[in-house]
Scaffold this active site. Sequence first.
Site, mmCIF file in Angstrom:
data_model
loop_
_atom_site.group_PDB
_atom_site.id
_atom_site.type_symbol
_atom_site.label_atom_id
_atom_site.label_comp_id
_atom_site.label_asym_id
_atom_site.label_seq_id
_atom_site.Cartn_x
_atom_site.Cartn_y
_atom_site.Cartn_z
ATOM 1 N N SER A 177 0.937 -1.064 -0.122
ATOM 2 C CA SER A 177 0.074 -0.245 0.009
ATOM 3 C C SER A 177 0.937 1.253 0.086
ATOM 4 O O SER A 177 2.044 1.137 0.492
ATOM 5 C CB SER A 177 -0.979 0.018 1.203
ATOM 6 N N TYR A 199 -2.810 -2.371 10.264
ATOM 7 C CA TYR A 199 -2.629 -2.334 8.835
ATOM 8 C C TYR A 199 -1.203 -1.984 8.227
ATOM 9 O O TYR A 199 -0.831 -2.685 7.464
ATOM 10 C CB TYR A 199 -3.529 -1.318 8.195
#
Length: 285
Positions: free
Chosen positions: A141, A154
């Site tokens: 990401s 995350y």
Amino acid sequence: ADVAGKTAFITGGANGIGLGIARALVNAGANVVLADIQEQALAEAREYLGADDQVRTIVLDVTDREAFAKAADQTEEWFGNVHILIGNAGIGIGGLVADATYDDWDWGMGVNLGGVINGLVTFLPRIKKHGEGGQIVTTASKAALIPIPWSSIYIAAKSAVLGMSESIRGELAPDNIGVSAFCPGPVQTKISDSGKLRPEKYKENSGYREFEENLEKRPNSPLWMTKEEVGERVLKGIRQNDLYIITHREFKEGTKTRFDAILASFPDEEINEERKEAISFLTSN
Ligand code: NAI
């Protein structure tokens, strides 16, 4: 590497980014297997892709190692050797670090990092063995480049995915297996609905349920990229064997700020030649 006639296994392929990557690969002549926990979404994805000869779907929870091996066997029965692994399945998990329980950590790390690891352990020996080369793509990401608050779980998983991908690239190059870490910025997907995928066993003691319910109300911005756009970028990255596949120009300065801060933190002192030699093996890759 070219992808026509090759076979790709895509985790989290029923929706969003995984499906966008499948779209690009199918258009480029690859066979794809979409693996996902959502059976209904898999059926819809197959409909969206068309190209029946090139597409198969399989229900798989990426945290289930035995099922992963079976899915790999099934894929080889359908299409023969697998060349491209897209370790993409992931969930949006967020909230204050002080609210996170072990159940939140286990679910988040289990899917977002563990799922990528399970794919690698399942497929890497198979790709090495057939000797035709291949490509490992991991979906990290933009958040692995510019960590953001309210996202400790995350970020922990995505940073690990990025670092792991960087680490294995040199190791796999001699076998003609490329490695790409995909670091997308915001994309229009179903990621805000991730809370609905939380397994029963991780619900009762979660500290994040309220956050997840609020996240479900977050609309996708039409200004975010589409899955088809990012799919094309990933295809290009596979063809060029790019180590980093990055989508959004907007995050360049933020990334620079982070790395400048890291560089500025190095001690500014003379490097002793003997010591330089003694640690050279650590950076030889
Ligand atoms: P999405 O929710 O549209 O698609 C993710 C897919 O993964 C879903 O079909 C879901 O069923 C599947 N999945 C979830 N848990 C699974 C499990 N245990 N086993 C198998 N499949 C599972 O979300 P999106 O956005 O397409 O996410 C794909 C990847 O992209 C994720 O790794 C996410 O973290 C990453 N990402 C997404 C960004 C975005 O803006 N949408 C930005 C940066 C990264």
